[in-house]
Design a protein around this motif. Structure first.
Motif, PDB file in Angstrom:
ATOM      1  N   UNK A 110       0.834  -1.213   0.000  1.00 40.44           N
ATOM      2  CA  UNK A 110       0.000   0.000   0.000  1.00 40.44           C
ATOM      3  C   UNK A 110       0.861   1.253   0.000  1.00 40.44           C
ATOM      4  N   UNK A 111       1.974   1.222   0.720  1.00 40.77           N
ATOM      5  CA  UNK A 111       2.874   2.369   0.756  1.00 40.77           C
ATOM      6  C   UNK A 111       3.433   2.660  -0.646  1.00 40.77           C
ATOM      7  N   UNK A 112       3.776   1.609  -1.386  1.00 41.58           N
ATOM      8  CA  UNK A 112       4.291   1.789  -2.752  1.00 41.58           C
ATOM      9  C   UNK A 112       3.228   2.392  -3.669  1.00 41.58           C
ATOM     10  N   UNK A 113       1.991   1.945  -3.517  1.00 42.91           N
ATOM     11  CA  UNK A 113       0.889   2.524  -4.314  1.00 42.91           C
ATOM     12  C   UNK A 113       0.692   3.992  -3.977  1.00 42.91           C
ATOM     13  N   UNK A 114       0.783   4.312  -2.703  1.00 38.07           N
ATOM     14  CA  UNK A 114       0.606   5.696  -2.269  1.00 38.07           C
ATOM     15  C   UNK A 114       1.717   6.583  -2.821  1.00 38.07           C
ATOM     16  N   UNK A 115       2.942   6.072  -2.812  1.00 33.21           N
ATOM     17  CA  UNK A 115       4.062   6.846  -3.355  1.00 33.21           C
ATOM     18  C   UNK A 115       3.900   7.070  -4.854  1.00 33.21           C
ATOM     19  N   UNK A 116       3.325   6.090  -5.546  1.00 35.06           N
ATOM     20  CA  UNK A 116       3.082   6.250  -6.986  1.00 35.06           C
ATOM     21  C   UNK A 116       2.044   7.343  -7.246  1.00 35.06           C
ATOM     22  N   UNK A 117       0.974   7.375  -6.424  1.00 33.67           N
ATOM     23  CA  UNK A 117      -0.038   8.438  -6.550  1.00 33.67           C
ATOM     24  C   UNK A 117       0.594   9.803  -6.294  1.00 33.67           C
ATOM     25  N   UNK A 118       1.477   9.865  -5.320  1.00 34.83           N
ATOM     26  CA  UNK A 118       2.193  11.126  -5.062  1.00 34.83           C
ATOM     27  C   UNK A 118       2.996  11.568  -6.273  1.00 34.83           C
ATOM     28  N   UNK A 119       3.780  10.647  -6.821  1.00 36.88           N
ATOM     29  CA  UNK A 119       4.671  10.990  -7.939  1.00 36.88           C
ATOM     30  C   UNK A 119       3.904  11.353  -9.196  1.00 36.88           C
ATOM     31  N   UNK A 120       2.871  10.563  -9.534  1.00 33.50           N
ATOM     32  CA  UNK A 120       2.186  10.725 -10.814  1.00 33.50           C
ATOM     33  C   UNK A 120       1.065  11.765 -10.788  1.00 33.50           C
ATOM     34  N   UNK A 121       0.535  12.069  -9.587  1.00 30.69           N
ATOM     35  CA  UNK A 121      -0.617  12.982  -9.509  1.00 30.69           C
ATOM     36  C   UNK A 121      -0.354  14.169  -8.582  1.00 30.69           C
ATOM     37  N   UNK A 122      -0.140  13.896  -7.307  1.00 33.12           N
ATOM     38  CA  UNK A 122      -0.101  14.971  -6.317  1.00 33.12           C
ATOM     39  C   UNK A 122       1.076  15.913  -6.516  1.00 33.12           C
ATOM     40  N   UNK A 123       2.295  15.391  -6.662  1.00 34.04           N
ATOM     41  CA  UNK A 123       3.454  16.255  -6.847  1.00 34.04           C
ATOM     42  C   UNK A 123       3.433  16.941  -8.206  1.00 34.04           C
ATOM     43  N   UNK A 124       2.882  16.261  -9.201  1.00 32.70           N
ATOM     44  CA  UNK A 124       2.891  16.799 -10.566  1.00 32.70           C
ATOM     45  C   UNK A 124       1.811  17.853 -10.778  1.00 32.70           C
ATOM     46  N   UNK A 125       0.619  17.617 -10.217  1.00 31.74           N
ATOM     47  CA  UNK A 125      -0.519  18.506 -10.486  1.00 31.74           C
ATOM     48  C   UNK A 125      -1.031  19.259  -9.257  1.00 31.74           C
ATOM     49  N   UNK A 126      -0.544  18.923  -8.068  1.00 30.28           N
ATOM     50  CA  UNK A 126      -0.939  19.662  -6.873  1.00 30.28           C
ATOM     51  C   UNK A 126      -2.115  19.068  -6.128  1.00 30.28           C
ATOM     52  N   UNK A 127      -2.983  18.327  -6.815  1.00 29.47           N
ATOM     53  CA  UNK A 127      -4.122  17.634  -6.197  1.00 29.47           C
ATOM     54  C   UNK A 127      -4.753  16.730  -7.244  1.00 29.47           C
ATOM     55  N   UNK A 128      -5.788  15.991  -6.853  1.00 26.17           N
ATOM     56  CA  UNK A 128      -6.431  15.072  -7.802  1.00 26.17           C
ATOM     57  C   UNK A 128      -7.423  15.774  -8.723  1.00 26.17           C
ATOM     58  N   UNK A 129      -7.787  17.022  -8.408  1.00 24.64           N
ATOM     59  CA  UNK A 129      -8.691  17.792  -9.247  1.00 24.64           C
ATOM     60  C   UNK A 129     -10.168  17.589  -8.976  1.00 24.64           C
ATOM     61  N   UNK A 130     -10.536  16.582  -8.185  1.00 17.55           N
ATOM     62  CA  UNK A 130     -11.953  16.277  -7.972  1.00 17.55           C
ATOM     63  C   UNK A 130     -12.650  17.403  -7.205  1.00 17.55           C
ATOM     64  N   UNK A 131     -12.043  17.854  -6.105  1.00 16.77           N
ATOM     65  CA  UNK A 131     -12.633  18.941  -5.315  1.00 16.77           C
ATOM     66  C   UNK A 131     -12.704  20.230  -6.150  1.00 16.77           C
ATOM     67  N   UNK A 132     -11.688  20.463  -6.972  1.00 16.89           N
ATOM     68  CA  UNK A 132     -11.673  21.651  -7.824  1.00 16.89           C
ATOM     69  C   UNK A 132     -12.804  21.606  -8.845  1.00 16.89           C
TER      70      UNK A 132
END
Length: 448
Positions: A303-325
């Protein structure tokens, strides 16, 4: 009073990620599948629109008890209904697929979020492919909705013109009558006709003019946010740049619905503390002396590896997932104002949950709503026995004053008639309770 009458419709082709978007943004659990017509009947859920609650401005956070939604340290989450309409395909306006049923479902929506697979890995029918241009989806979906309205008008246009002449109506009256099935009214029709500025009489409109009228109507009736979904896939980057260049960034949001689902799931399971709408979350090792209720679980390596992938591919790159926006931009399109009805504009009590509770109610009302109209929205009797209204500083408001962000904390005063009716009702209830208690007591005595 809590959940407004506003509905966000989620639209798009099959397999674009609509159901995942709904699941990430709401409390619903919509069926997810990689094939057309996964969603046959529309799925519903409640999403939350975040605003600044006045409890923070007036240092009343500890007493803020929303009747609906929630308030977290002055961040107010207002519930709004979301509708996921089944996947559209090209030709829906002509009855292709289940098009007519799906388009009819849109009638209940006030604003649309068009979920687009920006990766180009699904074709126009939602089937797996490579190299598909997602600009096609934006263009054809708008065309389908346009043709849906246009064709409904065109096939009865001769009769519309004949009736228009016979009744000697103006264009707004005639169009209001014809477009009422789409949940519109004279005020909305008047707005888009003013913007259009047509000088030609309705009986002289040709096909080109009718198309312009329909386009202006859709801009007003169904404003649309484009959610470019699956931003973490390899081909998404080049497509994002191309789409933003063509359509601008005002109504385009970059999203990863699956990433948001994953983060919210971990938060619910207490593996992370996720701050929705941001790139931030806390892990167990980030906590310092947490309470038992706040203590987070330790992540396993997978799960930690999956979370780090979400950070790298989405959160760090775009700032958030965009859903709330997406939700924020969609509600902004509605031009609504949050209003807090209170019993007292000095202590902000609202008569619920005890005398100390403040700002229990909040309504989203359309821009242009007057004070007297707001009283009617809350309850017909407030309008019937209306005396006056006041806002912060005990400032009196006129009946025809428009509600703005400067006067959106409102106390409505009524005549003694309505107060007497409420007192009599309470008295009757108390008498009934006393009577029931007496009967129970007598029954117990008989049993003894």
């Amino acid at each position: 009073m809590g959940v407004g009458n506003f509905v966000i419709g989620v639209v798009g082709k099959p397999s674009a990620g609509k159901s995942s978007f709904l699941n990430s943004a709401t409390d619903a659990v919509a069926k997810v599948g990689n094939y057309p017509f996964t969603t046959i009947k529309p799925n519903h859920g409640i999403t939350y629109y975040q605003i600044d609650c006045p409890c923070k401005k007036y240092h009343k956070e500890e007493f803020c008890q929303p009747k609906y939604g929630k308030c977290v340290d002055g961040a107010r989450f207002l519930p709004i209904e979301m509708l996921d309409v089944a996947g559209l395909v090209p030709g829906a306006s002509e009855g292709e697929g289940l098009g007519n049923q799906f388009l009819d479902d849109l009638r209940g929506a006030d604003v649309l979020i068009h979920v687009v697979d920006v990766s180009g890995t699904t074709d126009q029918n939602g089937k797996v492919t490579t190299g598909y241009d997602p600009i096609n989806d934006i263009d054809w979906l708008h065309s389908e909705i346009h043709n849906w309205v246009y064709n409904n008008l065109k096939k009865k246009w001769v009769g519309i013109v004949r009736r228009h002449k016979a009744l000697k109506c103006n264009a707004v009256e005639t169009l209001t009558n014809q477009l009422c099935g789409y949940g519109t009214n004279a005020k909305l029709v008047g707005r888009f006709m003013d913007k259009l500025g047509l000088k030609e009489p309705l009986e002289n409109w040709d096909d080109e003019t009718l198309h312009k009228v329909v386009e202006a109507f859709l801009d007003e009736r169904f404003p649309t946010i484009v959610a470019l979904n699956k931003i973490d896939l390899p081909e998404s980057g080049k497509n994002i740049e191309k789409i933003c260049r063509k359509y601008g960034e005002e109504r385009v949001v970059l999203t990863s619905a699956l990433a948001e689902c994953f983060l919210r799931k971990l938060d619910k399971q207490k593996f992370i503390k996720y701050y929705e709408g941001t790139e931030f979350f806390d892990l167990a090792e980030d906590q310092v002396d947490p309470s038992p209720e706040e203590k987070l679980k330790t992540l396993d390596d997978k799960t930690r590896n999956r979370l780090e992938k979400v950070q790298d591919m989405v959160l760090f790159r775009y700032g958030n997932t965009g859903v709330v926006e997406c939700i924020r931009k969609a509600v902004k399109c509605l031009n609504v104002i949050p209003v807090f009805p209170v019993k007292n504009v000095n202590n902000f009590s609202s008569g619920r949950f005890g005398t100390k509770a403040v700002f229990s109610d909040c309504l989203l009302v359309p821009g242009g709503t007057t004070v007297r109209e707001f009283a009617r929205i809350i309850h017909p009797e407030l309008d019937k026995y209306y005396q006056y209204a006041e806002t912060i500083g005990n400032i009196r408001l006129g009946e025809d004053d428009l509600i703005t962000y400067d006067n959106n904390i409102i106390c409505i005063k009524t005549s003694q008639v309505i107060q007497k009716k409420n007192d009599d009702k309470k008295k009757d209830n108390n008498n009934n309770n006393d009577s029931n208690n007496s009967k129970d007591k007598n029954k117990n005595n008989d049993n003894e």
